[in-house]
Design a protein around this motif. Structure first.
Motif, PDB file in Angstrom:
ATOM      1  N   GLN A  40       0.835  -1.191   0.000  1.00 58.63           N
ATOM      2  CA  GLN A  40       0.000   0.000   0.000  1.00 58.63           C
ATOM      3  C   GLN A  40       0.876   1.250   0.000  1.00 58.63           C
ATOM      4  N   THR A  41       0.269   2.361  -0.453  1.00 58.97           N
ATOM      5  CA  THR A  41       0.957   3.655  -0.478  1.00 58.97           C
ATOM      6  C   THR A  41       0.070   4.697   0.187  1.00 58.97           C
ATOM      7  N   ILE A  42       0.641   5.432   1.124  1.00 56.66           N
ATOM      8  CA  ILE A  42      -0.069   6.522   1.782  1.00 56.66           C
ATOM      9  C   ILE A  42       0.887   7.704   1.901  1.00 56.66           C
ATOM     10  N   ALA A  43       0.390   8.793   2.446  1.00 55.22           N
ATOM     11  CA  ALA A  43       1.215   9.985   2.657  1.00 55.22           C
ATOM     12  C   ALA A  43       1.314  10.283   4.147  1.00 55.22           C
ATOM     13  N   THR A  84       8.415   9.958   5.993  1.00 59.20           N
ATOM     14  CA  THR A  84       8.391   9.238   4.728  1.00 59.20           C
ATOM     15  C   THR A  84       9.314   8.021   4.794  1.00 59.20           C
ATOM     16  N   LEU A 109       4.730   8.476   1.435  1.00 54.43           N
ATOM     17  CA  LEU A 109       5.189   9.643   0.688  1.00 54.43           C
ATOM     18  C   LEU A 109       5.045  10.893   1.547  1.00 54.43           C
ATOM     19  N   ASN A 114       0.692  11.692  -2.274  1.00 54.38           N
ATOM     20  CA  ASN A 114      -0.285  10.696  -2.716  1.00 54.38           C
ATOM     21  C   ASN A 114      -1.498  11.367  -3.344  1.00 54.38           C
ATOM     22  N   THR A 135      -6.264  14.164  -2.791  1.00 58.47           N
ATOM     23  CA  THR A 135      -5.647  12.919  -2.356  1.00 58.47           C
ATOM     24  C   THR A 135      -6.353  11.754  -3.014  1.00 58.47           C
ATOM     25  N   TYR A 136      -5.583  10.833  -3.587  1.00 53.62           N
ATOM     26  CA  TYR A 136      -6.174   9.660  -4.228  1.00 53.62           C
ATOM     27  C   TYR A 136      -7.084   8.920  -3.247  1.00 53.62           C
ATOM     28  N   TYR A 188       6.751  17.835  -1.996  1.00 58.72           N
ATOM     29  CA  TYR A 188       6.004  16.947  -1.113  1.00 58.72           C
ATOM     30  C   TYR A 188       5.511  17.609   0.163  1.00 58.72           C
ATOM     31  N   HIS A 389      -0.683   7.251 -12.807  1.00 61.24           N
ATOM     32  CA  HIS A 389      -0.861   6.465 -11.590  1.00 61.24           C
ATOM     33  C   HIS A 389      -2.206   5.747 -11.571  1.00 61.24           C
TER      34      HIS A 389
END
Length: 438
Positions: A40-43, A84, A109, A114, A135-136, A188, A389
């Motif tokens: 998974q990807t988060i910020a 990060t 990130l 994100n 945000t996605y 960022y 993305h």
């Protein structure tokens, strides 16, 4: 008789052994874990709840570790990082009969890593430009993020327009035209790291990063080199006359859209003018095939990135020059397919409502609109951006053919043209363009 007894005893022994093996097979072996989404990807500032599935046994215990450090003993774990990085999160379920484990890989990130930025022009004469963020996975935008992070700074004055932005080498470069500054922030965190007031004598329009220390400023009277370490701007490049908007780099060439000569090709090292291949009306974007695309009146044009050989095909509409009230090009290119997307301008000074797709090698693909906006929506600013993305077209619109205070960000499937969702924000913001993270 003795032989018969031996056979009976042997069969009994075999039966007992089989029974023992059967009992061993039925012995509990401990819990089993299943993880549906291990990566998974988060910020920073976001959190993710990790809920693995597992077989429930009596006396089961749990253990969570983040990068081998213990963090929890519950069946679920909420991870909310403060920094990060790449994190390995391990879940272990144990009983007296055994244990099983599973790993999550979470990429964290920066706060604005994100999703993507929305640069708004601002309400000319009343309010400055602004930076929003989407945000996605969310159905909203976060307003006024530059102002939130940099409360003592502004993106120019009310008579300037935030018109262009791009991310280069970890920095967000924003150009405020009509006398405004060049503003540089961390890509960022949005923390401002530098600025040039009254950039290019107040004529700044666009920016292109070349490498770690060099960039170019497109301006109302040509192109200027800029030192990215010091933000010092050099003398105007010789041989380029008139306003210069969008620029793209391919190999050691820069392809610049110029109001006087159309496409101007520069040597990216010496800045010498190499060629002026065609009188582009709008430009430019780089296709997946490497060709540089623009338009000349009713022709969709492309140039080979090394030989500069030209190609063209007829479009069912005419492009309109963006110079005057310059905005970034209303084109984008897929990075997944050889597809070029271009917006048909409206009639007169009005904005357009149709977007076309050209599939490289298929001239008929551009004959019909790929997307037609819903009623009461018109493309505004650059209008469209391809998001690699998500394989979506990110579209910006307003609710008027000439002006409007209802702004929308629409997400279209880039393969089918189907509308996936729409986000609305109200106010006289005028979305100039979206800026995607690399």
């Amino acid at each position: 008789m003795k032989q018969h007894v031996r056979i009976v005893l042997a069969l009994a022994a075999m039966a007992m052994a089989a029974a023992c093996n059967k009992n061993d097979d039925a012995r509990p072996s401990g819990p089993k874990i299943h993880v549906a989404q291990p990566e998974q990807t988060i910020a920073v500032g976001q959190s993710v709840e990790l809920k693995p599935e597992f077989t429930q046994d009596a006396g089961i215990t749990f253990r969570w570790t983040v990068n081998n450090e213990p963090v929890g003993t519950n069946a679920t774990y909420t991870f909310k990082p403060a920094a990060t990085g790449d994190y390995k999160i391990t879940f272990v379920a144990s009983t007296t009969h055994g244990a099983d484990s599973a790993n999550y890989r979470v990429t964290v990130l920066g706060q604005y890593g994100n999703g993507f930025y929305i640069l708004n022009e601002g309400w000319f004469g009343t309010e400055t430009g602004s930076v929003f963020f989407h945000t996605y996975g969310e159905d909203t935008v976060r307003p006024w993020q530059y102002k939130l992070v940099n409360p003592a700074k502004t993106l120019g004055g009310v008579m300037n327009n935030l018109q262009y932005g791009t991310i280069h080498n970890g920095k967000l470069y924003m150009v405020v035209k009509a006398g405004g500054p060049l503003v540089v922030t961390d890509a960022y965190t949005l923390v401002e790291t530098g600025r040039v007031n009254n950039v290019a004598g107040g004529k700044g329009m666009s920016f292109l990063g070349l490498d770690a220390t060099r960039g170019l400023i497109g301006a109302g009277d040509g192109i200027y080199p800029i030192n990215l370490s010091t933000l010092a701007i050099g003398a105007k490049i010789a041989g380029v006359f008139g306003a210069t908007g969008n620029m793209v780099k391919s190999g050691n060439y820069v392809f610049a859209h110029n109001s006087t000569d159309g496409m101007v090709v520069l040597n990216a090292t010496t800045y010498a003018v190499i060629e002026k291949p065609f009188k582009a009306t709008i430009g430019f974007v780089t296709g997946k095939n490497g060709r540089i695309y623009g338009a000349k009146d009713s022709l969709l044009m492309s140039v080979h990135p090394t030989t500069l050989a030209k190609d063209s095909l007829k479009m069912p509409f005419r492009a309109v020059s963006p110079f005057g009230a310059w905005r970034s090009v209303q084109m984008t290119a897929s990075t997944l397919n050889d597809h070029i997307f271009i917006i048909q301008p409206g009639s007169g000074w009005s904005y357009g409502t149709k977007l076309y797709r050209y599939v490289a090698g298929n001239a008929a693909s551009i004959n019909e609109p790929f997307i037609t906006l819903p009623d009461d929506q018109w493309f505004y600013g650059s209008g469209v951006n391809y998001d690699p993305h998500t394989d979506e077209l990110v579209v910006t619109t307003i609710n008027g053919a000439f002006s409007g205070r209802i702004n929308k960000i629409a997400f279209y499937n880039a393969q089918t043209g189907a509308l996936r969702k729409t986000i609305t924000y109200e106010g006289w913001y005028f979305p100039a363009m979206t800026v995607l993270q690399p």
